[in-house]
Design an enzyme around this catalytic site. Structure first.
Site, mmCIF file in Angstrom:
data_model
loop_
_atom_site.group_PDB
_atom_site.id
_atom_site.type_symbol
_atom_site.label_atom_id
_atom_site.label_comp_id
_atom_site.label_asym_id
_atom_site.label_seq_id
_atom_site.Cartn_x
_atom_site.Cartn_y
_atom_site.Cartn_z
ATOM 1 N N ALA A 180 12.020 34.720 -7.810
ATOM 2 C CA ALA A 180 11.111 33.785 -8.477
ATOM 3 C C ALA A 180 9.918 33.430 -7.576
ATOM 4 C CB ALA A 180 11.853 32.532 -8.941
ATOM 5 N N PHE B 38 9.943 39.060 -13.711
ATOM 6 C CA PHE B 38 11.144 38.519 -14.371
ATOM 7 C C PHE B 38 10.902 38.171 -15.848
ATOM 8 C CE2 PHE B 38 14.794 35.492 -14.598
ATOM 9 C CZ PHE B 38 15.738 36.192 -13.879
ATOM 10 N N GLN C 199 19.180 40.727 -2.189
ATOM 11 C CA GLN C 199 18.350 39.525 -2.263
ATOM 12 C C GLN C 199 19.220 38.288 -2.371
ATOM 13 O OE1 GLN C 199 15.697 41.900 -5.324
ATOM 14 N NE2 GLN C 199 14.941 39.812 -5.217
ATOM 15 N N PHE D 265 12.464 44.038 -5.061
ATOM 16 C CA PHE D 265 11.668 43.920 -6.288
ATOM 17 C C PHE D 265 12.455 43.345 -7.462
ATOM 18 C CE2 PHE D 265 9.911 47.597 -3.864
ATOM 19 C CZ PHE D 265 8.742 46.988 -3.443
ATOM 20 N N GLU E 272 5.063 37.537 -7.159
ATOM 21 C CA GLU E 272 5.094 38.165 -8.477
ATOM 22 C C GLU E 272 3.790 38.103 -9.284
ATOM 23 O OE1 GLU E 272 8.643 35.684 -9.213
ATOM 24 O OE2 GLU E 272 9.413 37.439 -10.262
ATOM 25 N N ARG F 169 10.255 42.054 -10.496
ATOM 26 C CA ARG F 169 8.994 41.378 -10.175
ATOM 27 C C ARG F 169 8.268 40.820 -11.405
ATOM 28 N NH1 ARG F 169 5.234 44.038 -5.480
ATOM 29 N NH2 ARG F 169 4.387 42.118 -4.647
ATOM 30 N N ARG G 171 11.966 33.607 -19.540
ATOM 31 C CA ARG G 171 10.693 33.582 -18.811
ATOM 32 C C ARG G 171 9.593 34.293 -19.596
ATOM 33 N NH1 ARG G 171 8.419 32.338 -13.619
ATOM 34 N NH2 ARG G 171 10.353 31.418 -12.882
ATOM 35 N N GLU H 140 18.815 41.575 -6.815
ATOM 36 C CA GLU H 140 19.227 40.182 -7.045
ATOM 37 C C GLU H 140 20.687 40.154 -7.482
ATOM 38 O OE1 GLU H 140 16.436 37.694 -9.204
ATOM 39 O OE2 GLU H 140 17.966 36.204 -9.637
ATOM 40 N N THR I 288 13.741 28.839 -13.348
ATOM 41 C CA THR I 288 13.854 27.995 -14.541
ATOM 42 C C THR I 288 15.228 27.338 -14.631
ATOM 43 O OG1 THR I 288 14.409 29.960 -15.822
ATOM 44 C CG2 THR I 288 12.104 29.274 -15.808
HETATM 45 N N1 MTE Z 1 7.226 42.700 -1.661
HETATM 46 C C1 MTE Z 1 7.839 43.722 -1.009
HETATM 47 N N2 MTE Z 1 7.179 44.344 -0.026
HETATM 48 N N3 MTE Z 1 9.093 44.121 -1.359
HETATM 49 C C2 MTE Z 1 9.795 43.518 -2.377
HETATM 50 O O1 MTE Z 1 10.932 43.895 -2.664
HETATM 51 N N4 MTE Z 1 9.774 41.758 -4.124
HETATM 52 C C3 MTE Z 1 8.937 40.930 -4.997
HETATM 53 C C4 MTE Z 1 7.910 40.152 -4.189
HETATM 54 N N5 MTE Z 1 7.230 41.014 -3.270
HETATM 55 C C5 MTE Z 1 9.156 42.435 -3.086
HETATM 56 C C6 MTE Z 1 7.856 42.047 -2.658
HETATM 57 C C7 MTE Z 1 9.703 39.980 -5.808
HETATM 58 S S1 MTE Z 1 10.435 40.521 -7.218
HETATM 59 C C8 MTE Z 1 9.803 38.654 -5.482
HETATM 60 S S2 MTE Z 1 10.585 37.551 -6.477
HETATM 61 C C9 MTE Z 1 9.241 38.134 -4.225
HETATM 62 O O2 MTE Z 1 8.610 39.145 -3.454
HETATM 63 C C10 MTE Z 1 10.387 37.530 -3.427
HETATM 64 O O3 MTE Z 1 9.993 37.065 -2.198
HETATM 65 P P1 MTE Z 1 9.291 35.640 -1.964
HETATM 66 O O4 MTE Z 1 9.968 34.647 -2.839
HETATM 67 O O5 MTE Z 1 9.534 35.391 -0.533
HETATM 68 O O6 MTE Z 1 7.857 35.836 -2.324
HETATM 69 N N1 HPA Z 2 13.249 34.117 -11.571
HETATM 70 C C1 HPA Z 2 13.807 35.066 -10.797
HETATM 71 N N2 HPA Z 2 15.088 35.205 -10.629
HETATM 72 C C2 HPA Z 2 15.898 34.350 -11.264
HETATM 73 C C3 HPA Z 2 15.392 33.350 -12.084
HETATM 74 C C4 HPA Z 2 13.992 33.216 -12.250
HETATM 75 O O1 HPA Z 2 13.465 32.338 -12.967
HETATM 76 N N3 HPA Z 2 16.447 32.684 -12.587
HETATM 77 C C5 HPA Z 2 17.541 33.282 -12.073
HETATM 78 N N4 HPA Z 2 17.217 34.282 -11.269
HETATM 79 MO MO1 MOS Z 3 11.912 38.689 -8.137
HETATM 80 S S1 MOS Z 3 12.093 39.612 -9.952
HETATM 81 O O1 MOS Z 3 12.231 37.110 -8.870
HETATM 82 O O2 MOS Z 3 13.389 39.161 -7.445
#
Ligand code: MTE
Ligand code: HPA
Ligand code: MOS
Length: 776
Positions: A522, A355, A208, A239, A724, A353, A321, A243, A453
């Site tokens: 996030a 966080f 990620q 998920f 999330e 997901r 968070r 990261e 944040t």
């Molecule tokens: N959806 C799928 N299919 N696979 C993933 O790994 N990760 C989740 C969410 N949805 C995830 C998912 C998480 S932890 C986050 S932070 C967001 O997707 C990240 O993507 P976005 O910022 O584009 O929504």
């Molecule tokens: N959310 C998700 N990932 C992050 C954040 C947050 O607020 N800060 C640093 N990594």
């Molecule tokens: Mo999602 S836990 O912010 O990768």
């Protein structure tokens, strides 16, 4: 594109299918292990510690080196520069342990083999002698051992809690345990490193955060960031687990590749991935809440203790968070909360997901439930009594004013569409006569803060090229993990240029194209990267408009951008012809775009600021049936309503809400992580760790987007983040289980189920209720 009916309208706010959907279904989408391997690719496998905390007395790797097919072995001594992959630069996470191990499964060395199998077998041949030290694996043990922290805790405070308690007629005091969670991405961690000339190296990763991989590889090799190029096409799920947790694997492949001057690939088995990588933080929340007979909360104090594992990783921002969500959707007149990111001799827990937000929210929902049982009311009534106001009672514990509160409407809408009140009455009647089977229903809200944040993470870049045939190349700083980020950014770019989405070619995320990116996390991937891509598109459009005005001899204001091309005075010019004309006339058709989120700021030392650009809201109502003799249960129905503002792609958003809900439900009901006395994680495969199956989906599952909603802030297309927030709504299942359990003692006692609320815990809850009933 269908020749019979050319697309003539914008693809934005339309359910366009995921750009990888067909490839994924057909098995043609490339993941790391599918890529064509360069000639002579070698394979790395990690050798892991088999003690939770110990000094390393000796490490004999002779048998490993002598094993068939082994090309080399790497230990800390082979690291050219820094033996460190700690993501927040705390220097608390070595690539390879040297003198001491602090967790079971900590990497000690890597074997490089001609085949993966050779390396994997050889890794088991190490002879390591340990001098064991005392270890702590959970929150209770960590606190008992003195409560060592991995990073600075946070405190949030607003108002005078002592006065708040003094003004309270009742108290709810308790402790809630919320379990951790394994990410269980379908594609495990993986990386392929390909050495280049001089200092150069290129990596293919499943991450990620390609920029962090770049920074870590540069740090470990001792080369400038510019020497390292990271390429990331897609992940088979992240998920949050990718990261930071991919750093180790990428770095090991990179060190081996540079040392042996061969491409090196690494991919742990599922069991090893489980044992090596961090998970969701489990929390123990101790709370004391003052409230009045009308159910209104007057004061909240709580401590959020989290199992952080052996290093800081993201435990600081995760526990922060949790505190940012100690209010969920509720206004506390006075509040004082603090975090305890505890050191434990376990994997280093990380982003997952939500966080930390979901854990904070669930604790709030728990004291709402306590108050409801104490007052003999439906928890939904207590919720409504405490919701943030729209014009008053709207200041959060971190002193940000809630300016976009729509929770009242979300709840009202879902109460109607799910027929909540009538079904609750029917369930109360059912429980009166049903002996063994009991039912429960619960409706829970969510309010989720959108933005990193850490304010500086809220920036993004993009690179857009228009080629002279009118096709468009798009690259942005975000990463695709299945969530549909790429298709949304493609839709935004197609809409900007007035072309069908098929005209836009998304390419792999690449640190050479878009530098200094933030993690895709996030939930802000689309908010940030689509805005950056739009900025790039607008720069190119401005040049194309100026060119058209010059060629067709009209004022720039008389050039109209339409779907399919431009109108310059009387002349209509298709987009591809305009692109060719720009090229012939030496107009630059490429631009780098940039975006940073406005309005946000946060001062961690004072606990004050405006950390979130806006809030996303939602609610779910779930109905369950339990068997009071066995503790088994089933989810009969869940209705979910999610506020995604003006959806960029309703089909993708519905998918995110469904997936998030089920992943949250799995976390809180069946997924249990279990460490034994020696500190080894014993639930490290699908045989011992139960994620939801298709058959666990609620029998009736109604998922809707709040179509009436629009983001009050000018976020991309007035949409809201979706990744999330819906995860939290899985909690509605736990609360429905609680009600079913509570029916055994006529709803007089709050069952206070710890999570995951497995059938065993439900059965124990029923037993507690039977004892409570007997003693009254
Ligand atoms: N959806 C799928 N299919 N696979 C993933 O790994 N990760 C989740 C969410 N949805 C995830 C998912 C998480 S932890 C986050 S932070 C967001 O997707 C990240 O993507 P976005 O910022 O584009 O929504
Ligand atoms: N959310 C998700 N990932 C992050 C954040 C947050 O607020 N800060 C640093 N990594
Ligand atoms: Mo999602 S836990 O912010 O990768």
């Amino acid at each position: 594109m269908n020749k019979q009916s050319p697309i003539t309208t914008s693809p934005l706010h339309v359910s366009v299918k995921h750009d990888s959907a067909i490839k994924q279904v057909a098995g043609r989408a490339d993941y790391i292990d599918d890529l064509v391997e360069p000639e002579g690719t070698l394979h790395a496998y990690l050798g892991l510690s088999t003690k939770a905390h110990a000094d390393i007395a000796s490490m004999n790797l002779d048998a490993v080196r002598a094993a068939p097919g082994v090309v080399g072995v790497l230990t800390a001594e082979d690291i050219p520069a820094e033996n460190d992959v700690s993501s927040v630069h705390k220097h608390d996470e070595p690539v390879f342990a040297t003198t001491r191990v602090v967790t079971w499964g900590q990497p000690l060395f890597a074997v490089i083999g001609e085949t993966r199998e050779a390396a994997r077998r050889a890794a088991k041949l190490a002879k390591i002698e340990y001098r064991e030290l005392p270890h702590v694996t959970d929150v209770d043990a960590a606190v008992a051992a003195g409560g060592k922290l991995v990073t600075e805790p946070l405190k949030l405070e607003r108002g005078d809690v002592e006065a708040g308690f003094a003004a309270s007629q009742h108290r709810a005091r308790g402790r809630v345990r919320i379990g951790g969670q394994e990410h269980f991405y379908l594609e495990s961690q993986a990386a392929l490193a390909i050495p280049g000339e001089d200092d150069e190296i290129t990596l293919q990763v499943s991450s990620q955060h390609p920029t962090e991989i770049q920074v870590m590889v540069a740090q470990v090799l001792g080369v400038p960031h510019a020497a390292v190029t990271v390429n990331m096409r897609r992940m088979g799920g992240g998920f949050g687990g990718k990261e930071t947790q991919g750093n180790l694997f990428a770095v090991v492949a990179a060190v081996a590749a540079k040392k042996l001057n061969k491409a090196v690939k690494i991919r742990p088995d599922r069991d090893d991935d489980f044992q090596i990588t961090g998970k969701r933080h489990d929390f123990v929340v101790d709370y004391d809440v003052g409230y009045n007979s009308d159910g209104k909360i007057q004061a909240v104090t709580a401590t959020y203790a989290a199992r952080s594992g052996y290093s800081a990783d993201l435990s600081g921002p995760v526990t922060d968070r949790a505190l940012f969500h100690c209010d969920n959707a509720y206004w506390y007149p006075t509040v004082k909360v603090n975090s305890l990111p505890l050191f434990t001799n376990t994997v280093s827990n990380t982003a997952f997901r939500g966080f930390g937000g979901p854990q904070g929210i669930i604790a709030a929902e728990r004291w709402i439930e306590d108050i409801a049982y104490a007052l003999g009311k439906d928890p939904l009534e207590i919720r409504k009594a405490n919701f943030y106001g729209t014009d008053s009672n709207n200041v959060t514990p971190y002193h940000q004013v809630v300016e976009d509160n729509v929770i009242h409407r979300v709840i009202e809408d879902l109460e109607q569409s799910s027929d909540y009140q009538a079904r609750r009455q029917a369930i109360l009647a059912f429980n009166k006569t049903s002996k063994v089977l009991k039912k429960g229903i619960a409706m829970v809200p969510v309010k989720f803060g959108i933005s990193f944040t850490a304010t500086w993470h809220n920036q993004a870049g993009a690179l857009v090229h228009v080629y002279r045939d009118g096709s468009i190349h798009l690259s942005h700083g975000g990463t695709e993990m299945g969530q549909g980020l790429h298709i949304k950014v493609m839709q935004v770019v197609a809409d900007a240029f007035g072309v069908p989405v098929e005209r836009v070619q998304i390419t792999a995320s690449n640190t050479g194209k878009v530098p200094n990116t933030s993690a895709t996390a996030a939930s802000s991937g689309t908010d940030l990267n689509a805005m950056a891509a739009l900025d790039a598109a607008n720069q190119i459009k401005a040049r194309m408009i100026a060119h058209a005005a010059f060629i067709y001899e009209v004022e720039p204001k008389d050039v109209q951008w339409e779907f399919g091309g431009i109108r310059a005075g009387q002349q209509f010019v298709p987009f591809d012809e305009l692109a060719t004309s720009c090229w012939m006339n030496r107009v630059q058709l490429s631009a780098a775009g940039f975006y940073k989120t406005p309005k946000i700021h946060w001062d961690r030392t004072t606990g004050r600021g405006h950390p979130f650009y806006y809030f996303a809201y939602g609610a779910a109502a779930s109905e369950v049936t339990i068997d009071t003799l066995t503790g088994e249960y089933q989810v009969d129905r869940s209705d979910v309503l999610e506020d995604v503002g003006r959806s960029l792609n309703p089909a993708i958003d519905i998918g995110q809400v469904e997936g998030g809900f089920i992943q949250g439900m799995g976390w809180l009901t069946t997924e249990e992580l279990w460490w034994d006395q020696k500190g080894q994680l014993r639930t490290h495969a699908p045989s011992t760790y139960k994620i939801p199956l298709a058959s666990d989906v609620p029998r009736i599952f109604n998922v809707r987007l709040a179509e009436w909603s629009i983001n009050k802030e000018p976020a991309i297309g007035r949409s809201k983040a979706v990744g999330e927030p819906p995860l939290v709504l899985g909690y509605s299942v736990v609360e429905a289980l609680s009600m079913a359990v509570a029916s055994v003692a006529d709803y007089k006692v709050a069952p206070q189920l710890d999570m995951p609320a497995t059938p065993e815990r439900v059965l124990m809850g029923v037993e507690r209720m039977r004892r409570a009933r007997a003693s009254t």
